[in-house]
Write an enzyme that holds these catalytic residues in place. Structure first.
Site, PDB file in Angstrom:
ATOM      1  N   HIS A 195      -9.593   1.876   4.845  1.00 20.37           N
ATOM      2  CA  HIS A 195      -8.297   1.966   5.528  1.00 20.37           C
ATOM      3  C   HIS A 195      -8.418   2.955   6.690  1.00 20.37           C
ATOM      4  O   HIS A 195      -9.143   3.939   6.597  1.00 20.37           O
ATOM      5  CB  HIS A 195      -7.224   2.432   4.535  1.00 20.37           C
ATOM      6  CG  HIS A 195      -5.852   2.359   5.115  1.00 20.37           C
ATOM      7  ND1 HIS A 195      -5.363   3.322   5.965  1.00 20.37           N
ATOM      8  CD2 HIS A 195      -4.879   1.421   5.002  1.00 20.37           C
ATOM      9  CE1 HIS A 195      -4.143   2.976   6.351  1.00 20.37           C
ATOM     10  NE2 HIS A 195      -3.826   1.827   5.772  1.00 20.37           N
ATOM     11  N   GLY A 252       2.378   2.405  10.627  1.00 24.75           N
ATOM     12  CA  GLY A 252       3.378   3.448  10.439  1.00 24.75           C
ATOM     13  C   GLY A 252       4.104   3.832  11.722  1.00 24.75           C
ATOM     14  O   GLY A 252       4.794   4.851  11.764  1.00 24.75           O
ATOM     15  N   LYS A 306       0.116   4.305  -0.328  1.00 25.14           N
ATOM     16  CA  LYS A 306      -0.475   5.532   0.251  1.00 25.14           C
ATOM     17  C   LYS A 306      -0.171   6.719  -0.679  1.00 25.14           C
ATOM     18  O   LYS A 306      -0.272   6.568  -1.882  1.00 25.14           O
ATOM     19  CB  LYS A 306       0.054   5.735   1.664  1.00 25.14           C
ATOM     20  CG  LYS A 306      -0.045   4.456   2.507  1.00 25.14           C
ATOM     21  CD  LYS A 306       0.182   4.680   3.956  1.00 25.14           C
ATOM     22  CE  LYS A 306       0.027   3.352   4.688  1.00 25.14           C
ATOM     23  NZ  LYS A 306       0.029   3.482   6.114  1.00 25.14           N
ATOM     24  N   ASN A 332       0.880  -1.180   0.000  1.00 31.04           N
ATOM     25  CA  ASN A 332       0.000   0.000   0.000  1.00 31.04           C
ATOM     26  C   ASN A 332       0.912   1.221   0.000  1.00 31.04           C
ATOM     27  O   ASN A 332       1.517   1.545   1.013  1.00 31.04           O
ATOM     28  CB  ASN A 332      -0.888  -0.025   1.258  1.00 31.04           C
ATOM     29  CG  ASN A 332      -1.700   1.253   1.417  1.00 31.04           C
ATOM     30  OD1 ASN A 332      -1.814   2.044   0.481  1.00 31.04           O
ATOM     31  ND2 ASN A 332      -2.269   1.455   2.608  1.00 31.04           N
ATOM     32  N   GLU A 356      -6.637   5.256   7.719  1.00 33.34           N
ATOM     33  CA  GLU A 356      -6.353   6.667   7.385  1.00 33.34           C
ATOM     34  C   GLU A 356      -7.550   7.312   6.701  1.00 33.34           C
ATOM     35  O   GLU A 356      -7.810   8.502   6.870  1.00 33.34           O
ATOM     36  CB  GLU A 356      -5.083   6.742   6.516  1.00 33.34           C
ATOM     37  CG  GLU A 356      -3.838   6.462   7.350  1.00 33.34           C
ATOM     38  CD  GLU A 356      -2.696   5.786   6.616  1.00 33.34           C
ATOM     39  OE1 GLU A 356      -2.657   5.827   5.370  1.00 33.34           O
ATOM     40  OE2 GLU A 356      -1.838   5.198   7.305  1.00 33.34           O
ATOM     41  N   GLU A 381      -5.722  -4.427  10.551  1.00 36.34           N
ATOM     42  CA  GLU A 381      -4.653  -3.457  10.746  1.00 36.34           C
ATOM     43  C   GLU A 381      -4.884  -2.700  12.051  1.00 36.34           C
ATOM     44  O   GLU A 381      -5.628  -1.705  12.069  1.00 36.34           O
ATOM     45  CB  GLU A 381      -4.632  -2.447   9.590  1.00 36.34           C
ATOM     46  CG  GLU A 381      -4.400  -3.072   8.237  1.00 36.34           C
ATOM     47  CD  GLU A 381      -3.719  -2.104   7.275  1.00 36.34           C
ATOM     48  OE1 GLU A 381      -2.650  -2.432   6.781  1.00 36.34           O
ATOM     49  OE2 GLU A 381      -4.264  -1.006   7.054  1.00 36.34           O
ATOM     50  N   SER A 386       3.034  -1.995  10.273  1.00 36.08           N
ATOM     51  CA  SER A 386       4.487  -2.155  10.450  1.00 36.08           C
ATOM     52  C   SER A 386       4.987  -3.574  10.170  1.00 36.08           C
ATOM     53  O   SER A 386       5.938  -4.037  10.798  1.00 36.08           O
ATOM     54  CB  SER A 386       4.934  -1.681  11.843  1.00 36.08           C
ATOM     55  OG  SER A 386       4.613  -0.307  12.012  1.00 36.08           O
TER      56      SER A 386
HETATM   57  P1  PGA Z   1       2.673   0.344   7.501  1.00 29.78           P
HETATM   58  O1  PGA Z   1       1.263   0.606   6.813  1.00 29.78           O
HETATM   59  O2  PGA Z   1       3.166  -0.985   7.003  1.00 29.78           O
HETATM   60  O3  PGA Z   1       3.556   1.482   7.034  1.00 29.78           O
HETATM   61  O4  PGA Z   1       2.466   0.356   8.970  1.00 29.78           O
HETATM   62  C1  PGA Z   1       0.344  -0.445   6.651  1.00 29.78           C
HETATM   63  C2  PGA Z   1      -0.954   0.093   6.090  1.00 29.78           C
HETATM   64  O5  PGA Z   1      -1.393   1.154   6.543  1.00 29.78           O
HETATM   65  O6  PGA Z   1      -1.572  -0.524   5.198  1.00 29.78           O
END
Ligand code: PGA
Length: 259
Positions: free
Chosen positions: A102, A179, A14, A12, A104, A173, A219
């Site tokens: 997601h 992140g 982003k 992903n 976010e 998640e 992560s």
């Molecule tokens: P990350 O993001 O691996 O950077 O924690 C995962 C995601 O939000 O899909």
């Protein structure tokens, strides 16, 4: 270990990189992946990318076995929805899967349980358009002992509109792990994945529960991927940061292949 479900390693991106970075990225990835993604039967590879990258990414990955997805999709088919991109617009450029809900999107852009449901319903109206729906609890909810309750509600919301003959991928998640460099432990992740699979089984029976892929995200990286993939209900990962670096993501893909 023999598994009934094929692993899925999904990147992903982003809002990172530019369209011009795609070619170098895929060339780099191809050099590092030790097997032919198109013909293997253990691992699928997917990238969720910004809208402006999609057409080029589809063309660059044609025949490679890599699937290109969008990071969101409109719930409406067409009309006065400034800034939105519809399923048919995605299909026109060769995309047939999308991330939905997601964290976010939920926290920064107002996606709600209701709008997530509407987006899933829009995908399931299609013959072949796979929603990859994200769920996860916040740190406050986990520390308050609410993880099971929150995940159950989010997953039931998905299953309430799901149709068993269609494709569905769920990504667990934990919001506190996205992140942040903090990953759920293998046991924490497996516990929630097993809960999600149980909810699917209760709603749609064993066959659907056994074939639905549930990804871990938050992560996930080259160091922790092996332990996560060893868990019986973890079928792959949705990877943000580590999917931006060809060598890191290829390492994770290779790790799944070697399981
Ligand atoms: P990350 O993001 O691996 O950077 O924690 C995962 C995601 O939000 O899909």
């Amino acid at each position: 270990m023999s598994r009934s479900r094929k692993f899925l390693l999904a990147g992903n991106w982003k809002m990172n990189k530019l369209q011009k970075d795609l070619e170098g990225f895929f060339t780099g990835l191809k050099k590092e992946v030790k097997f032919d993604i198109a013909s293997n039967n253990k691992v699928d590879v997917l990238f969720a990318l910004p809208y402006t990258f999609l057409e080029k990414a589809v063309s660059l990955t044609r025949g490679s076995g890599i699937t290109i997805a969008s990071e969101n999709v409109a719930y409406a088919a067409s009309g006065a929805y400034t800034g939105e991109v519809s399923i048919s617009m995605l299909q026109e450029v060769g995309v047939s899967s999308a991330l939905i809900g997601h964290s976010e999107r939920r926290t920064l852009f107002g996606d709600t349980e209701e709008s997530v449901q509407k987006r899933i319903q829009a995908c399931l109206k299609e013959e072949d358009f796979c929603p990859i729906v994200c769920v996860g609890e916040t740190l406050e909810q986990r520390e308050g002992g609410k993880t099971t309750e929150v995940i159950t509600k989010q997953v039931k919301n998905i299953l309430d509109v799901y149709k068993a003959d269609k494709k569905l991928i769920i990504a667990y998640e934990p919001v506190w792990a996205i992140g942040t460099g903090k990953t759920a432990t293998n046991e924490q992740a497996e516990e929630v994945h097993a809960l999600i699979r149980k909810l699917i089984r209760e709603a749609f029976g064993a066959e659907v529960a056994d074939r639905t892929r549930i990804l871990y995200g938050g992560s996930a990286n080259p160091k922790n991927i092996s332990g996560l993939l060893d868990q019986p209900d973890i079928d792959g990962a949705l990877v943000g940061g580590a999917s931006l670096v060809p060598a890191d993501f290829a390492y994770m893909i290779n790790c799944a292949y070697e399981k």
